[in-house]
Design an enzyme around this catalytic site. Structure first.
Site, PDB file in Angstrom:
ATOM      1  N   GLY A   1       2.903  -0.982   4.339  1.00  0.00           N
ATOM      2  CA  GLY A   1       2.959   0.445   4.044  1.00  0.00           C
ATOM      3  C   GLY A   1       4.391   0.867   3.770  1.00  0.00           C
ATOM      4  O   GLY A   1       4.934   0.646   2.685  1.00  0.00           O
ATOM      5  N   GLY A   2       5.034   1.444   4.764  1.00  0.00           N
ATOM      6  CA  GLY A   2       6.365   2.032   4.599  1.00  0.00           C
ATOM      7  C   GLY A   2       7.377   1.131   3.900  1.00  0.00           C
ATOM      8  O   GLY A   2       8.090   1.577   2.988  1.00  0.00           O
TER       9      GLY A   2
ATOM     10  N   ASN B   1       0.875  -1.171   0.000  1.00  0.00           N
ATOM     11  CA  ASN B   1       0.000   0.000   0.000  1.00  0.00           C
ATOM     12  C   ASN B   1       0.913   1.222   0.000  1.00  0.00           C
ATOM     13  O   ASN B   1       1.463   1.590   1.037  1.00  0.00           O
ATOM     14  CB  ASN B   1      -0.898  -0.025   1.242  1.00  0.00           C
ATOM     15  CG  ASN B   1      -1.743   1.237   1.372  1.00  0.00           C
ATOM     16  OD1 ASN B   1      -1.760   2.080   0.466  1.00  0.00           O
ATOM     17  ND2 ASN B   1      -2.444   1.363   2.488  1.00  0.00           N
ATOM     18  N   TRP B   2       1.073   1.805  -1.179  1.00  0.00           N
ATOM     19  CA  TRP B   2       2.035   2.911  -1.312  1.00  0.00           C
ATOM     20  C   TRP B   2       1.502   4.208  -0.696  1.00  0.00           C
ATOM     21  O   TRP B   2       2.227   5.190  -0.609  1.00  0.00           O
ATOM     22  CB  TRP B   2       2.389   3.123  -2.793  1.00  0.00           C
ATOM     23  CG  TRP B   2       3.133   1.985  -3.434  1.00  0.00           C
ATOM     24  CD1 TRP B   2       3.623   0.870  -2.803  1.00  0.00           C
ATOM     25  CD2 TRP B   2       3.489   1.846  -4.823  1.00  0.00           C
ATOM     26  NE1 TRP B   2       4.253   0.049  -3.717  1.00  0.00           N
ATOM     27  CE2 TRP B   2       4.182   0.626  -4.960  1.00  0.00           C
ATOM     28  CE3 TRP B   2       3.286   2.626  -5.956  1.00  0.00           C
ATOM     29  CZ2 TRP B   2       4.673   0.176  -6.185  1.00  0.00           C
ATOM     30  CZ3 TRP B   2       3.772   2.185  -7.184  1.00  0.00           C
ATOM     31  CH2 TRP B   2       4.456   0.976  -7.304  1.00  0.00           C
ATOM     32  N   LYS B   3       0.232   4.210  -0.327  1.00  0.00           N
ATOM     33  CA  LYS B   3      -0.396   5.415   0.256  1.00  0.00           C
ATOM     34  C   LYS B   3      -0.127   6.624  -0.651  1.00  0.00           C
ATOM     35  O   LYS B   3       0.045   6.455  -1.859  1.00  0.00           O
ATOM     36  CB  LYS B   3       0.073   5.607   1.712  1.00  0.00           C
ATOM     37  CG  LYS B   3      -0.169   4.331   2.543  1.00  0.00           C
ATOM     38  CD  LYS B   3      -0.033   4.523   4.033  1.00  0.00           C
ATOM     39  CE  LYS B   3      -0.305   3.186   4.737  1.00  0.00           C
ATOM     40  NZ  LYS B   3      -0.238   3.290   6.201  1.00  0.00           N
TER      41      LYS B   3
ATOM     42  N   GLU C   1      -6.944   4.618   7.871  1.00  0.00           N
ATOM     43  CA  GLU C   1      -6.748   6.046   7.559  1.00  0.00           C
ATOM     44  C   GLU C   1      -7.998   6.629   6.906  1.00  0.00           C
ATOM     45  O   GLU C   1      -8.339   7.792   7.118  1.00  0.00           O
ATOM     46  CB  GLU C   1      -5.496   6.213   6.676  1.00  0.00           C
ATOM     47  CG  GLU C   1      -4.227   6.017   7.497  1.00  0.00           C
ATOM     48  CD  GLU C   1      -3.036   5.458   6.743  1.00  0.00           C
ATOM     49  OE1 GLU C   1      -3.013   5.508   5.492  1.00  0.00           O
ATOM     50  OE2 GLU C   1      -2.113   4.948   7.414  1.00  0.00           O
TER      51      GLU C   1
ATOM     52  N   GLU D   1      -5.276  -4.934  10.622  1.00  0.00           N
ATOM     53  CA  GLU D   1      -4.291  -3.868  10.803  1.00  0.00           C
ATOM     54  C   GLU D   1      -4.579  -3.136  12.115  1.00  0.00           C
ATOM     55  O   GLU D   1      -5.409  -2.212  12.134  1.00  0.00           O
ATOM     56  CB  GLU D   1      -4.349  -2.875   9.642  1.00  0.00           C
ATOM     57  CG  GLU D   1      -4.029  -3.476   8.286  1.00  0.00           C
ATOM     58  CD  GLU D   1      -3.480  -2.433   7.319  1.00  0.00           C
ATOM     59  OE1 GLU D   1      -2.377  -2.659   6.796  1.00  0.00           O
ATOM     60  OE2 GLU D   1      -4.133  -1.399   7.100  1.00  0.00           O
TER      61      GLU D   1
ATOM     62  N   GLY E   1       2.461   2.455  10.829  1.00  0.00           N
ATOM     63  CA  GLY E   1       3.379   3.573  10.669  1.00  0.00           C
ATOM     64  C   GLY E   1       4.094   3.966  11.953  1.00  0.00           C
ATOM     65  O   GLY E   1       4.727   5.015  12.022  1.00  0.00           O
TER      66      GLY E   1
ATOM     67  N   HIS F   1      -9.645   1.001   4.991  1.00  0.00           N
ATOM     68  CA  HIS F   1      -8.359   1.248   5.663  1.00  0.00           C
ATOM     69  C   HIS F   1      -8.581   2.196   6.848  1.00  0.00           C
ATOM     70  O   HIS F   1      -9.401   3.111   6.768  1.00  0.00           O
ATOM     71  CB  HIS F   1      -7.350   1.842   4.675  1.00  0.00           C
ATOM     72  CG  HIS F   1      -5.964   1.841   5.225  1.00  0.00           C
ATOM     73  ND1 HIS F   1      -5.522   2.780   6.126  1.00  0.00           N
ATOM     74  CD2 HIS F   1      -4.928   0.980   5.034  1.00  0.00           C
ATOM     75  CE1 HIS F   1      -4.268   2.498   6.466  1.00  0.00           C
ATOM     76  NE2 HIS F   1      -3.887   1.413   5.822  1.00  0.00           N
TER      77      HIS F   1
ATOM     78  N   SER G   1       3.482  -1.988  10.392  1.00  0.00           N
ATOM     79  CA  SER G   1       4.935  -2.035  10.612  1.00  0.00           C
ATOM     80  C   SER G   1       5.538  -3.404  10.294  1.00  0.00           C
ATOM     81  O   SER G   1       6.512  -3.817  10.929  1.00  0.00           O
ATOM     82  CB  SER G   1       5.301  -1.595  12.032  1.00  0.00           C
ATOM     83  OG  SER G   1       4.867  -0.255  12.252  1.00  0.00           O
TER      84      SER G   1
HETATM   85  P1  13P Z   1       2.985   0.488   7.729  1.00  0.00           P
HETATM   86  O1  13P Z   1       3.527  -0.787   7.134  1.00  0.00           O
HETATM   87  O2  13P Z   1       3.709   1.717   7.245  1.00  0.00           O
HETATM   88  O3  13P Z   1       2.851   0.401   9.209  1.00  0.00           O
HETATM   89  O4  13P Z   1       1.488   0.648   7.153  1.00  0.00           O
HETATM   90  C1  13P Z   1       0.624  -0.417   7.233  1.00  0.00           C
HETATM   91  C2  13P Z   1      -0.593  -0.095   6.455  1.00  0.00           C
HETATM   92  O5  13P Z   1      -1.342   0.800   6.812  1.00  0.00           O
HETATM   93  C3  13P Z   1      -0.840  -0.846   5.230  1.00  0.00           C
HETATM   94  O6  13P Z   1      -2.115  -0.612   4.729  1.00  0.00           O
END
Ligand code: 13P
Length: 249
Positions: free
Chosen positions: A232-233, A9-11, A96, A166, A172, A94, A211
Site C-alpha cells: 500500500g503506502g 495497491n495505490w488505493k 477495506e 494481509e 497502514g 481486500h 506495512s
Molecule cells: P500498507 O502497505 O499501506 O500497509 O497497505 C497494505 C495493503 O492494504 C495492500 O493491499
C-alpha cells in the site's frame, strides 16, 4: 520455482500529475527486476497507466470489480471493461472492501468467479483483525475466507489466481507482522491448499501485505512460503516500490 510478485495497491490516491510521475519513476528503474511487477491504480487512472506501461513488462491490476457483466449497475465497472483496457489482475476481498463496504465472504466469492469468467487473475485477500488474532481464531478466520472461493470455484481455480495474506492489524499501521508470524500463516494457507491439491499448492503464489516497506521486504520475501508483497503506502513512492521489487533477488 514460483516467480516473486510485487503488486502496488495505490488505493484512492493520486492525481493525473502524481500518477504520471509515479509510473515514469517505476518504469525508469524496473528493467532487470526479476519479480513480476504489478500496479493497481484507481479506475480513472487505468487508461493512462495502461498507455504508459506499454512494452515495459509492468502488469496492470484493478482494485475492485463488479460481479455482474453489464447493465443497470450504476457506478460499477465490469471485468470486460477492465480487460478492454489491458488489465490482467484484480484485487478481490481486500479488507477495506470487507470492512468499509460490507463485502461478505459471499460477495468476495461472486467477484472471484466474475474475475475468472473474464480472464482476470484475482489477487484474493485474506486476513484476520487484531481482535480475531488475540482471540486465537486467526486460522479459522482464514480458512473460512478461503472456503468461500474454494466452494465456489474449486481448488483448481487457484492456478489462475494469487492469494494475499494481509493481517488487518498490519495494514497502514506501520506494524508489520514479523517474518515468523507471516510465515506461520502462509504455511498454514499452503498446507490447507495442499490438502486438496499438492500441485496447485506448490505453484500458488501467496503474497504478504501490511506495512511492507524497503526495510523489511527482503526478510519477509526470504521466508519459504512468502512469494512477494501487496504494497500500500510504500507503493506510492517509486524508489521505495522499486527497492521492494528488487528485494526478492
Ligand atoms: P500498507 O502497505 O499501506 O500497509 O497497505 C497494505 C495493503 O492494504 C495492500 O493491499
Amino acid at each position: 520455482m514460483r516467480q516473486v510478485m510485487v503488486a502496488g495497491n495505490w488505493k484512492m490516491n493520486g492525481s493525473r500529475d502524481s500518477v504520471r510521475q509515479l509510473i515514469d519513476g517505476i518504469k525508469t528503474g524496473v528493467s532487470g527486476v526479476k519479480a513480476e511487477v504489478v500496479v493497481c491504480p484507481s479506475y480513472v487512472f487505468i487508461p493512462g497507466v495502461a498507455d504508459a506501461i506499454a512494452g515495459s513488462g509492468i502488469q496492470l491490476g484493478a482494485q475492485n470489480m463488479c460481479d455482474q457483466d453489464a447493465g443497470a449497475f450504476t457506478g460499477e465497472v465490469s471485468g470486460a471493461m477492465l480487460k478492454d483496457f489491458g488489465v490482467n489482475y484484480v484485487i478481490v476481498g481486500h479488507s477495506e472492501r470487507r470492512s468499509l463496504y460490507g463485502e461478505t465472504d459471499g460477495v468476495t466469492a461472486v467477484k472471484y468467479t466474475a474475475a475468472l469468467r473474464h480472464g482476470l487473475k484475482p489477487i484474493f485477500c485474506i486476513g484476520e483483525t487484531l481482535e480475531e488474532r488475540e482471540s486465537g481464531i486467526t486460522e479459522s478466520v482464514i480458512a473460512r475466507q478461503l472456503d468461500a472461493i474454494l466452494e465456489a470455484e474449486g481448488v483448481a481455480s487457484l492456478a489462475n489466481a494469487v492469494l494475499a495474506y494481509e493481517p488487518v492489524w498490519a495494514i497502514g499501521t506501520g506494524k508489520t507482522a514479523t517474518p515468523a508470524q507471516a510465515q506461520e500463516i502462509h504455511a498454514f494457507i499452503r498446507n490447507k491448499i495442499a490438502g486438496l491439491d499438492v500441485g496447485i499448492a506448490v505453484g500458488l503464489r501467496i503474497l504478504y501485505g501490511g506495512s511492507m516497506n524497503p526495510g523489511n521486504a527482503a526478510e519477509l520475501i526470504a521466508q519459504p512460503d512468502i512469494d512477494g508483497g501487496l504494497i500500500g503506502g510504500a507503493s506510492l513512492k517509486a524508489d521505495d516500490f522499486l527497492t521492494i521489487c528488487k528485494a526478492g533477488g
